[in-house]
Each structure stands twice: as C-alpha cells, then as structure tokens.
Design a protein around this motif. Sequence first.
Motif, PDB file in Angstrom:
ATOM      1  N   ARG A  31       0.858  -1.185   0.000  1.00  0.00           N
ATOM      2  CA  ARG A  31       0.000   0.000   0.000  1.00  0.00           C
ATOM      3  C   ARG A  31       0.893   1.233   0.000  1.00  0.00           C
ATOM      4  N   THR A  32       0.404   2.299  -0.580  1.00  0.00           N
ATOM      5  CA  THR A  32       1.202   3.522  -0.598  1.00  0.00           C
ATOM      6  C   THR A  32       1.404   4.005   0.831  1.00  0.00           C
ATOM      7  N   LYS A  59      -4.516   6.114   1.563  1.00  0.00           N
ATOM      8  CA  LYS A  59      -3.478   5.155   1.187  1.00  0.00           C
ATOM      9  C   LYS A  59      -4.147   4.031   0.397  1.00  0.00           C
TER      10      LYS A  59
END
Length: 198
Positions: A31-32, A59
């Motif tokens: 995930r970012t 995110k």
Amino acid sequence: MAKVGILAYGSLIDDPGEEIRDAIYECIDCRTPFPVEFARKSKKRSWAPTLVPYDHGEKVNAKILMVNLPICEVRNRLYRREIYDDTRSTPYPIRPNPKANDVVVNFLCDFEDIDIVFYTAIGANIKDLTAVKLARLAVSSAQSKAGIEEQDGITYLINAKKNGITTPLSERYEAEIKRITGKRTLKKAICWCLRRAL
C-alpha cells in the motif's frame, strides 16, 4: 548491490513503459505510504484525472516493481516514462525548487524491506476537488482522441478499480460518470463517449 524498486499506484502498474518493463524481475503487493487521490488533470490524457499524492486522499493498493538497474538509472527511466520520453537518454533533472507541474522523483528508504523505492510526485492541479468535477473531466477526455487511444479518464478509473485502488472520491466519481452518460457500467459509458469521438 542494493535492492531497488519503483512504487506503482496508478497507470504505472499496467503500463510501466518498455524501458522499465524490460528490467522488472518481481512485483510486490503493498500500500502507498502516503494518501493519494484523483487530483491531477493530465494534459497528455486530454485533461483526464489521474492519481497523485494528496493530503486529503487515502493510502491505496500499490505494487513495487523490483528492477535490476543501478540506482541512478532507475530514477532516469522513471522520469522518462512520466514525461513520455522514448529517447532512452534524457537524464532526470535535479531541481532545488521544483514547480507544481514538474515531475519529481522521490524515494523511500527501507520500505517493505527494500533498500530504495522510487516514486513520482507531481502536484495536484484540480481546484475545489469534487466527484462531479472529476466525472466531467473524465467524460470530456473519453470523447476526445484520448478516448480512442484508451488514455482517457474513464479507462484510467476502470484500471484503477481493477487494481483494487479506492480513494475517498472514487465511488462518487464513478457514480457521477454513470449519471452523466446514462449508463450502468463504466465500459458502457466509454462506448457512449466514443460514439461522440469517432
């Protein structure tokens, strides 16, 4: 040799470009580490909304594209991909004070146990961001040359959904596209738009 990757959270997932694709040896789900949103309209996509880092976003699901390349070459190739440069020679320009429309290549250290992970950070440029504004931009882009070339906002949203990317605005954004086009699916909305582009 350091382990190096590229964080992909938008069109880079499906279309990293030939220069990067040739060097990928593994893709890692993640995930970012920062929130993103459909907050930038792209001139090269006929002003379609694209995903960029955004404080009021979320995110999202992403991938790390692991590459067999020297650190400085990763940055150069990622920059060229973002500016649609196929010369294979343009280096990344280091700017002490980048402007809002400049492509900035940043990096994370020790992210997901990878030594260095590069990512692009381009400024948001859609003022007063709403789902209605996003949908209008996406539909307009799909009715242009970008729609014919599958570089439009609706196709971009379809691909983001396929990759499990959800932002605070994405559900309402999709609903507004369907309302404008009078269609029940995004694929049918694309066809509706293309009839006006061809």
